[in-house]
Each structure stands twice: as structure tokens, then as C-alpha cells.
Design a protein around this motif. Structure first.
Motif, short mmCIF file in Angstrom:
data_model
loop_
_atom_site.label_atom_id
_atom_site.label_comp_id
_atom_site.label_asym_id
_atom_site.label_seq_id
_atom_site.Cartn_x
_atom_site.Cartn_y
_atom_site.Cartn_z
N ASP A 52 -6.20 7.72 0.80
CA ASP A 52 -7.09 7.24 2.08
C ASP A 52 -7.16 5.85 2.14
O ASP A 52 -7.16 5.31 3.25
CB ASP A 52 -8.31 8.00 2.17
CG ASP A 52 -8.26 9.40 2.31
OD1 ASP A 52 -7.21 10.10 2.87
OD2 ASP A 52 -9.10 10.21 1.75
N PHE A 53 -7.24 5.16 1.12
CA PHE A 53 -7.83 3.73 1.04
C PHE A 53 -6.34 2.90 1.52
O PHE A 53 -6.47 2.23 2.28
CB PHE A 53 -8.01 3.31 -0.52
CG PHE A 53 -8.13 1.89 -0.59
CD1 PHE A 53 -9.16 1.37 -0.15
CD2 PHE A 53 -7.08 1.17 -1.32
CE1 PHE A 53 -9.40 -0.17 -0.33
CE2 PHE A 53 -7.09 -0.21 -1.62
CZ PHE A 53 -8.25 -0.63 -1.05
N LEU A 54 -5.22 3.46 0.97
CA LEU A 54 -4.19 2.69 1.43
C LEU A 54 -3.58 3.10 3.02
O LEU A 54 -2.81 2.16 3.46
CB LEU A 54 -2.76 3.37 0.59
CG LEU A 54 -2.95 2.76 -1.02
CD1 LEU A 54 -1.76 3.37 -1.85
CD2 LEU A 54 -2.97 1.41 -1.03
N THR A 55 -3.87 4.13 3.50
CA THR A 55 -3.65 4.36 4.97
C THR A 55 -4.88 3.97 5.93
O THR A 55 -4.62 4.18 7.04
CB THR A 55 -3.46 5.96 5.05
OG1 THR A 55 -4.34 6.67 4.48
CG2 THR A 55 -2.19 6.21 4.37
N PHE A 142 -4.54 -10.36 0.35
CA PHE A 142 -4.17 -10.97 1.48
C PHE A 142 -2.97 -9.83 2.28
O PHE A 142 -3.23 -10.01 3.50
CB PHE A 142 -3.10 -12.17 1.38
CG PHE A 142 -4.09 -13.32 1.28
CD1 PHE A 142 -4.30 -14.05 2.57
CD2 PHE A 142 -4.92 -13.86 0.31
CE1 PHE A 142 -5.13 -15.24 2.60
CE2 PHE A 142 -5.61 -15.00 0.42
CZ PHE A 142 -5.86 -15.70 1.56
N ALA A 143 -2.27 -9.23 1.60
CA ALA A 143 -1.40 -8.17 2.17
C ALA A 143 -2.42 -7.22 2.83
O ALA A 143 -2.15 -6.78 3.80
CB ALA A 143 -0.38 -7.67 1.30
N VAL A 171 3.86 4.30 5.79
CA VAL A 171 2.53 3.51 5.56
C VAL A 171 2.54 2.78 3.95
O VAL A 171 2.25 1.58 3.69
CB VAL A 171 1.37 4.18 5.93
CG1 VAL A 171 0.05 3.27 5.68
CG2 VAL A 171 1.34 4.55 7.45
N LEU A 172 2.63 3.74 3.16
CA LEU A 172 2.64 3.23 1.67
C LEU A 172 3.87 2.36 1.28
O LEU A 172 3.73 1.40 0.77
CB LEU A 172 2.90 4.61 0.83
CG LEU A 172 1.65 5.62 0.92
CD1 LEU A 172 1.97 6.96 -0.03
CD2 LEU A 172 0.79 5.21 0.42
N ASP A 173 5.20 2.68 1.87
CA ASP A 173 6.07 1.91 1.84
C ASP A 173 5.94 0.50 2.27
O ASP A 173 6.12 -0.56 1.42
CB ASP A 173 7.48 2.39 2.38
CG ASP A 173 8.01 3.49 1.72
OD1 ASP A 173 7.67 3.57 0.71
OD2 ASP A 173 8.66 4.41 2.40
N ILE A 174 5.45 0.29 3.41
CA ILE A 174 5.04 -0.92 3.89
C ILE A 174 3.95 -1.64 3.24
O ILE A 174 3.91 -2.89 3.09
CB ILE A 174 4.90 -0.86 5.48
CG1 ILE A 174 4.92 -2.47 5.94
CG2 ILE A 174 3.59 -0.39 5.80
CD1 ILE A 174 4.74 -2.42 7.40
N THR A 175 2.96 -0.88 2.83
CA THR A 175 1.69 -1.45 2.12
C THR A 175 2.17 -1.89 0.74
O THR A 175 1.91 -3.25 0.44
CB THR A 175 0.82 -0.53 1.84
OG1 THR A 175 0.33 0.00 3.13
CG2 THR A 175 -0.41 -1.00 1.08
N ILE A 176 3.11 -1.21 0.17
CA ILE A 176 3.82 -1.68 -1.09
C ILE A 176 4.63 -2.77 -1.18
O ILE A 176 4.53 -4.00 -1.83
CB ILE A 176 4.27 -0.38 -1.97
CG1 ILE A 176 3.31 0.77 -2.27
CG2 ILE A 176 4.98 -1.05 -3.27
CD1 ILE A 176 3.98 1.78 -2.99
N ARG A 177 5.44 -2.78 -0.14
CA ARG A 177 6.40 -3.95 0.15
C ARG A 177 5.83 -5.14 0.34
O ARG A 177 5.97 -6.30 -0.09
CB ARG A 177 7.30 -3.52 1.31
CG ARG A 177 8.61 -4.73 1.23
CD ARG A 177 9.60 -3.97 2.24
NE ARG A 177 9.12 -3.85 3.61
CZ ARG A 177 9.01 -2.69 4.23
NH1 ARG A 177 9.14 -1.56 3.46
NH2 ARG A 177 8.63 -2.49 5.46
N ILE A 224 9.65 -11.84 6.02
CA ILE A 224 8.87 -10.88 5.12
C ILE A 224 7.74 -10.27 5.99
O ILE A 224 7.38 -9.14 5.60
CB ILE A 224 8.71 -11.37 3.90
CG1 ILE A 224 8.45 -10.37 2.97
CG2 ILE A 224 7.17 -12.02 3.91
CD1 ILE A 224 9.63 -9.59 2.57
N THR A 225 7.04 -10.95 6.85
CA THR A 225 5.86 -10.38 7.41
C THR A 225 6.20 -9.46 8.85
O THR A 225 7.35 -9.70 9.13
CB THR A 225 4.76 -11.47 7.73
OG1 THR A 225 5.41 -12.41 8.49
CG2 THR A 225 4.20 -12.04 6.39
N PRO A 226 5.32 -8.88 9.21
CA PRO A 226 5.61 -8.24 10.48
C PRO A 226 5.80 -9.35 11.63
O PRO A 226 5.58 -10.45 11.62
CB PRO A 226 4.27 -7.49 10.81
CG PRO A 226 3.71 -7.09 9.37
CD PRO A 226 4.11 -8.12 8.41
#
Length: 306
Positions: A52-55, A142-143, A171-177, A224-226
Motif C-alpha cells: 500500500d505504501f509503494l502504490t 526524491f524518487a 508500479v513496483l517496477d517503476i518505483t524500484i527502478r 531516466i525520469t518520466p
């Protein structure tokens, strides 16, 4: 002598046979893996809260009449398949286990390489760990701060009649990346300072690269960023500032090193500087008999001055 009475003498320089190195490596890897597994199992209890925190950065569409839904600035979280929830559940727990057990496996890594380091190398490696970990965590923060601002921009490119279903795994992939990219980017000044301390780069040379470094950081941030400009600026500005801070530290270290070299004494095997400039030789002085004692001792009629 019985084996119980035998005691291995530890080499003060950390030297040991290859088999001892391999045995020590096996033991330390075993301790590290066991620590990660224990923390992973313990984190299974909190895996849903962590998910829940990561999403949380993903804006959710509560109702299709929501203005954000009409503007395609929100999404619906989804998990596809029967095994996907369990795989994500375990993956999050393993990620937490690796991060939370990092003090243990970092210590095991340090204890394995420390005997082969000199005293000054040990001191610098401790500084790397004490400074590098906060820098990495700051980049990760920052991410995570950036995601709630970048995801709505990405969702706004959806088709007019489409409902955007975002998977939890994505969502987890983009958060970790992004966390890894930001965290490693914040390690740039530390790498530059360590190269300066090792004598590889001077502060003057580092500062002379500032134009190329600013452009390179901007290109990296854009890649690297959106896609939005704010994400790029959020990465470029702090990393550029850290680069100039590293240049300042390197210039200060170079000045301190020059001052230390000037004040340092000569080593035992170092020859001193000799003045080989020819000098005028003064005329010899005559020694008068009056300068001798009044009653000089005599031997066979001669005094000792002759």
C-alpha cells in the motif's frame, strides 16, 4: 599435540591460505543469506502495508464521474492471474529483507575485505559507508516524492474512451527502478571525492569539466525520469549541486595536501637538496706561535702543534 591444544596464530597482516579465504567467504555468505531470509519471513506480516505504501503515489479513480477520471489523470490498480498476488507479496517481502538486513551483510562484506586493507584505506572505507548510505536514501526519497507528480502526467496520455488499468507489478517496477536510479545518481559526488583522495583526479581538473558534467547530468535525468519536465529538474538540480560540492571538497583537499607536503620532513631514504653553487674560498690564516700556550709540551724538542 592434541587438536584441542592447538591454537592458530592469526597473521597481523590478514594473510591466510586460499582454502581459508574460501571457507571464510562461505561462512560470511551463509550468515548474510540467513539474515536476509529471517528478515524476509518477518516482513511477510507487513507485506500488504508495504505494498500500500509503494502504490500510494498512483492516483486512484474512485468513480468514473470523478474529474480526474474524465481527464485521464487517475487509474485502477489491478493484479492479473491467480499467482500474481502471491508472487508480488513475496517479492515485496524479499525486497524489504534485503534492505532491512543490509547492516548485517554489509558488515560481513566489510569484515571479509578489511584484513587486506591498510589503515588509511580502512578509514576511507568507513567514511564511504557513513556518507554513501545517507546519500543513497536521500535519492530514494526524491524518487518517492516525484512519483505522485509524475504518474498523473503519464496517465494523461491515455485515449479518450479508455480506462487505464495499472498493475501493481508495474508500479513496483517503476518505483524500484527510479529509487535505484536516483540513489545511485546521488553517489556521484562520493565517487569523485574518493577518486580525488586516491590521487586519480585533482579538484582543478574536476571543475574544468563542469560544462560537460552539467550537460551529461541533464541528458541522464531526461533519459531516466518520466516524460515531464519537473521530474527531470527534480533529479538534475540536486545532482548538479552535489557535483559542485564535490569539486569544492576536492579543491580543499588538494590545498591541504600541498600544504602537508611542504611541511613534511624528509624520509629516511630521501636525499636532501644540496646547494652546488661554487663559492669563493677565503685565504688561509697564519697561525702564530703566540696563539699557542706559553709553555707548550715538547717531545724530542718539538711541540705538539708541529
Amino acid at each position: 599435540m592434541p587438536k584441542a591444544a592447538q591454537k592458530k596464530v592469526k597473521d597481523p597482516e590478514g594473510r591466510m591460505p586460499l582454502t581459508e579465504h574460501l571457507r571464510e567467504l562461505r561462512n560470511r555468505l551463509g550468515i548474510s543469506v540467513a539474515a536476509i531470509l529471517v528478515v524476509t519471513i518477518a516482513s511477510l506480516v507487513f507485506a500488504k502495508d508495504i505494498m500500500d505504501f509503494l502504490t500510494a503515489p498512483v492516483p486512484l479513480c474512485d468513480d468514473q464521474s470523478d474529474p480526474d477520471a474524465a481527464a485521464h489523470r487517475c487509474a485502477v490498480l489491478a493484479q492479473n492471474g491467480l499467482t500474481s498476488p502471491f508472487a508480488t507479496y513475496f517479492r515485496v517481502s524479499l525486497l524489504v529483507g534485503v534492505i532491512a538486513a543490509s547492516p548485517i551483510w554489509l558488515y560481513q562484506f566489510w569484515a571479509f575485505i578489511a584484513p587486506g586493507l591498510h589503515r588509511n584505506e580502512k578509514k576511507y572505507s568507513r567514511a564511504v559507508v557513513s556518507v554513501g548510505v545517507p546519500l543513497f536514501l536521500t535519492g530514494c526519497y526524491f524518487a518517492y516524492w516525484l512519483l505522485p507528480r509524475a504518474i498523473p502526467v503519464l496517465l494523461s496520455f491515455s485515449a479518450n474512451d479508455a480506462t487505464n488499468f495499472v498493475s501493481v507489478e508495474e508500479v513496483l517496477d517503476i518505483t524500484i527502478r527510479l529509487a535505484l536510479a536516483f540513489g545511485l545518481s546521488f553517489e556521484l559526488p562520493l565517487v569523485l571525492v574518493m577518486l580525488n583522495i586516491g590521487g586519480v583526479l585533482s579538484g582543478k581538473r574536476m571543475l574544468s569539466w563542469w560544462r560537460w558534467m552539467v550537460v551529461g547530468i541533464a541528458v541522464f535525468a531526461a533519459a531516466i525520469t518520466p516524460t515531464d519536465l519537473m521530474s527531470m529538474i527534480a533529479l538534475q538540480v540536486p545532482v548538479t549541486a552535489l557535483y559542485f560540492i564535490a569539486c569544492g571538497i576536492a579543491l580543499f583537499n588538494d590545498r591541504r595536501r600541498r600544504r602537508r607536503d611542504e611541511e613534511a620532513e624528509l624520509a629516511d631514504d630521501e636525499a636532501s637538496q644540496l646547494d652546488l653553487t661554487p663559492a669563493t674560498i677565503e685565504a688561509p690564516e697564519r697561525v702564530s706561535s703566540g696563539s699557542l700556550d706559553d709553555n707548550p709540551p715538547r717531545l724530542n724538542g718539538f711541540d705538539d702543534a708541529t
